[in-house]
Scaffold this motif. Sequence first.
Motif, mmCIF file in Angstrom:
data_model
loop_
_atom_site.group_PDB
_atom_site.id
_atom_site.type_symbol
_atom_site.label_atom_id
_atom_site.label_comp_id
_atom_site.label_asym_id
_atom_site.label_seq_id
_atom_site.Cartn_x
_atom_site.Cartn_y
_atom_site.Cartn_z
ATOM 1 N N GLY A 85 -11.956 -11.889 87.377
ATOM 2 C CA GLY A 85 -10.855 -11.398 88.215
ATOM 3 C C GLY A 85 -9.600 -11.099 87.417
ATOM 4 N N THR A 86 -8.504 -11.583 87.948
ATOM 5 C CA THR A 86 -7.208 -11.337 87.311
ATOM 6 C C THR A 86 -7.178 -11.865 85.876
ATOM 7 O OG1 THR A 86 -5.974 -11.255 89.358
ATOM 8 C CG2 THR A 86 -4.777 -12.053 87.451
ATOM 9 N N SER A 87 -7.807 -13.007 85.662
ATOM 10 C CA SER A 87 -7.797 -13.578 84.313
ATOM 11 C C SER A 87 -8.543 -12.660 83.342
ATOM 12 C CB SER A 87 -8.449 -14.969 84.328
ATOM 13 O OG SER A 87 -7.734 -15.818 85.167
ATOM 14 N N GLN A 93 -6.951 -19.513 85.481
ATOM 15 C CA GLN A 93 -5.816 -20.192 86.112
ATOM 16 C C GLN A 93 -6.240 -21.584 86.532
ATOM 17 O OE1 GLN A 93 -3.419 -22.045 88.672
ATOM 18 N NE2 GLN A 93 -5.156 -21.143 89.719
ATOM 19 N N GLY A 106 -9.088 -23.319 86.045
ATOM 20 C CA GLY A 106 -9.902 -24.175 85.172
ATOM 21 C C GLY A 106 -11.161 -24.664 85.850
ATOM 22 N N THR A 123 -16.876 -18.944 84.660
ATOM 23 C CA THR A 123 -16.138 -19.098 83.394
ATOM 24 C C THR A 123 -16.566 -20.393 82.707
ATOM 25 O OG1 THR A 123 -14.317 -17.949 84.488
ATOM 26 C CG2 THR A 123 -13.815 -19.005 82.398
ATOM 27 N N ALA A 182 -3.889 -14.593 95.817
ATOM 28 C CA ALA A 182 -3.719 -13.493 94.859
ATOM 29 C C ALA A 182 -2.933 -14.025 93.663
ATOM 30 C CB ALA A 182 -2.975 -12.347 95.514
ATOM 31 N N SER A 183 -3.554 -13.947 92.527
ATOM 32 C CA SER A 183 -2.933 -14.487 91.324
ATOM 33 C C SER A 183 -1.826 -13.554 90.841
ATOM 34 C CB SER A 183 -4.014 -14.617 90.251
ATOM 35 O OG SER A 183 -3.513 -15.270 89.142
ATOM 36 N N LYS A 185 -4.960 -6.416 93.272
ATOM 37 C CA LYS A 185 -3.970 -7.070 94.158
ATOM 38 C C LYS A 185 -3.989 -6.392 95.522
ATOM 39 C CE LYS A 185 -3.515 -9.936 92.575
ATOM 40 N NZ LYS A 185 -3.967 -10.469 91.340
ATOM 41 N N GLU A 187 -7.385 -7.058 97.511
ATOM 42 C CA GLU A 187 -7.708 -8.407 97.984
ATOM 43 C C GLU A 187 -6.796 -8.884 99.101
ATOM 44 O OE1 GLU A 187 -7.483 -11.718 95.208
ATOM 45 O OE2 GLU A 187 -5.905 -10.710 94.096
ATOM 46 N N VAL A 235 -13.002 -20.269 92.642
ATOM 47 C CA VAL A 235 -14.372 -19.844 92.943
ATOM 48 C C VAL A 235 -15.340 -20.738 92.165
ATOM 49 C CG1 VAL A 235 -15.958 -17.895 93.040
ATOM 50 C CG2 VAL A 235 -13.522 -17.528 93.342
HETATM 51 O O1 M6R Z 1 -8.885 -19.537 88.374
HETATM 52 P P1 M6R Z 1 -9.387 -18.340 87.634
HETATM 53 O O2 M6R Z 1 -8.301 -17.671 86.877
HETATM 54 O O3 M6R Z 1 -10.564 -18.629 86.783
HETATM 55 O O4 M6R Z 1 -9.845 -17.345 88.777
HETATM 56 C C1 M6R Z 1 -10.457 -16.132 88.476
HETATM 57 C C2 M6R Z 1 -10.507 -15.236 89.679
HETATM 58 O O5 M6R Z 1 -11.257 -15.826 90.699
HETATM 59 C C3 M6R Z 1 -9.103 -14.917 90.204
HETATM 60 O O6 M6R Z 1 -8.299 -14.349 89.225
HETATM 61 C C4 M6R Z 1 -9.200 -13.960 91.412
HETATM 62 O O7 M6R Z 1 -9.666 -12.722 90.991
HETATM 63 C C5 M6R Z 1 -7.840 -13.838 92.093
HETATM 64 N N1 M6R Z 1 -8.002 -13.925 93.513
HETATM 65 C C6 M6R Z 1 -7.158 -12.562 91.810
HETATM 66 O O8 M6R Z 1 -5.934 -12.462 92.436
#
Ligand code: M6R
Length: 620
Positions: free
Chosen positions: A314-316, A361, A363, A368, A412-413, A497, A500, A617
């Motif tokens: 995702g965002t990461s 974000q 962990g 991941t 939303a990150s 963004k 979602e 997730v």
């Molecule tokens: O906690 P993480 O950074 O590993 O999460 C990864 C993705 O699930 C997360 O960035 C997701 O895509 C967000 N909802 C995006 O805003």
Amino acid sequence: MCGIVGYVGNRQVSQILLDGLHQLEYRGYDSAGIAVANDGEIAIRKTAGRVTDLDKLLEANPVNGSLGIGHTRWATHGETTDVNSHPHIGGNGEVVVVHNGVIENYQSLRTSLTELGYVFRTTTDTEVAAHLVAHHLEERIKLGDDADDVETCIRAVQLSIAKFKGTYGLGVIFQNFPNLLIAARCGSPLVIGIGQGEFFLASDASPLVGYTEKVVYLQDHEMAILTPHTFDLLHRDTGQQSPSIQTIDQVSSDSDLGDYPHYMLKEIFEQPTTVQNAMRGRLDLDEATAVFGGLNLDPQQLRRVDRIVLTACGTSWHAGLVGEYLLEEFTRIPVEVEYASELRYRNPPQTDTTMVFAITQSGETADTLAAMRECKRKGHPTLAICNVVGSTIAREADGGIYLHAGPEIGVASTKAFTSQVMVLTLLALYLGRMRHLSYQAGQRMIDKLQQIPQQIEKALECYDVVKDISPKYAHCNNYLYLGRLYNFPVALEGALKLKEISYIHAEGYPAAEMKHGPIALIEEETPSVFVIPRGSIYPKVMSNLEEVKARKGPVIAIACEGDEKIAEMADDVIYVPEVDEFLQPLITAIPLQLLAYQIALLRGCNVDRPRNLAKSVTVE
Ligand code: M6R
């Protein structure tokens, strides 16, 4: 995903469970429920909907008792109905279970249990766990085990989990044992909080704050046997363990909304501070480089690194793409950015001196974590770029860099993205200075980096313009997001963004790729958001923009202050401060976050809790 809580002690349990579930709602919010043991009965209250719906249910129909488990669900198997909500009953109510994870072989287990006469009331995989424990309990007793002995319950759980394929974090209570809570972990996080004459169970440490600072993180294949005064830790292979007790960093009070209507908006506006925090103490002005305390690799090892893999979701993952551009430019080390969900099953060739970074974000992202473990198993140094202190990835990595962004609660990150990009920029500076980057070049980078928090502050001023223009576009159902070089990942992130939180179809593309297909989508109701700050390829992106205008596509441009030319070309312009190209994502991401937020608001969407999603997730 899903969040689990549990408690055994002397306090009334239902409010403890509810408070914990509110903390864990980021893990899923399809349904919620608790089970409380009292007087040889287990009372269950559960409902589809949010934890606030469960609050109401319990107000109308309270439960008493000082042993209980609770659950907030992100549905994997079975619709989001009252009946599919956890906790689930095994047998005739002798056992009650909450579960996070996926029991992949649940179909065959369900068939066998049905043949044995067990009646399934739900379409979840978890109900299999509940019936299986009840079944083994009954079997053990038939074989002569003592029905009043805790050991019989432990054995029943052990025999059950030995049959599971997949992942689980389990909380199990028993009708005939009003002081016994069993937890088991394989792949889904669980932490035990240690109190005075009481124990807590949770998917992460946040529900424990205020009750205890002493925690034990369960490892895979470990089981915790909890009564008010005892805590036994058993490992599947090695038996009795002594728990490794850790102190949790108290979760900061940043989880208050303050005057903001939504966490997402609050977190967007926190970015001048969070980006500053990501830099704090990490700039070495004398040596013109960055410093990191937790990489756990000496300079000689780092100097030998000849390939970097960044893995994330995702965002990461988008932050990882920015990282690829940064690291290759400043260190000349080849970088691959891998979707963790792919990397975990792929077998790409990696040199002996490949270094792997998991970017996350939370962990806790299951893919991941699995990708990181796979790389670790192959002997690569695995490092984490992570926000949540003490999370599974942070603990399992060989070393890493924390974001220090504070809790990110909006699904939303936003602030995590800019902090990840900042950390990757510092990493590029650090590894670059070990190689080709001169002292002067390092100093120049540092000068520019130090200005970033103020420039983000300035970029946030665009919110008024975003509010003005959003009504014009909020009805559109398709968007393109276009950018090049450092702004290509930003375009991907802007599109993510929007989709979602607004449920609008949006695609991010390298601006020049548009003409190889997506250009067919351009029409009067399909806005293109161009990320077009001044820089080396500004004229090229401008040509791409003209191609869209020539086809009557509306254009929203994210451009640098003072760029008058763009105002003639685009339908609307959102201006941001001008920064060096390598720092642009830290600035150009801001208006895209605000645009997504404002459009979601205008469409009446639940910004902080978008449908079908969860913050963390933890399933494949
Ligand atoms: O906690 P993480 O950074 O590993 O999460 C990864 C993705 O699930 C997360 O960035 C997701 O895509 C967000 N909802 C995006 O805003």
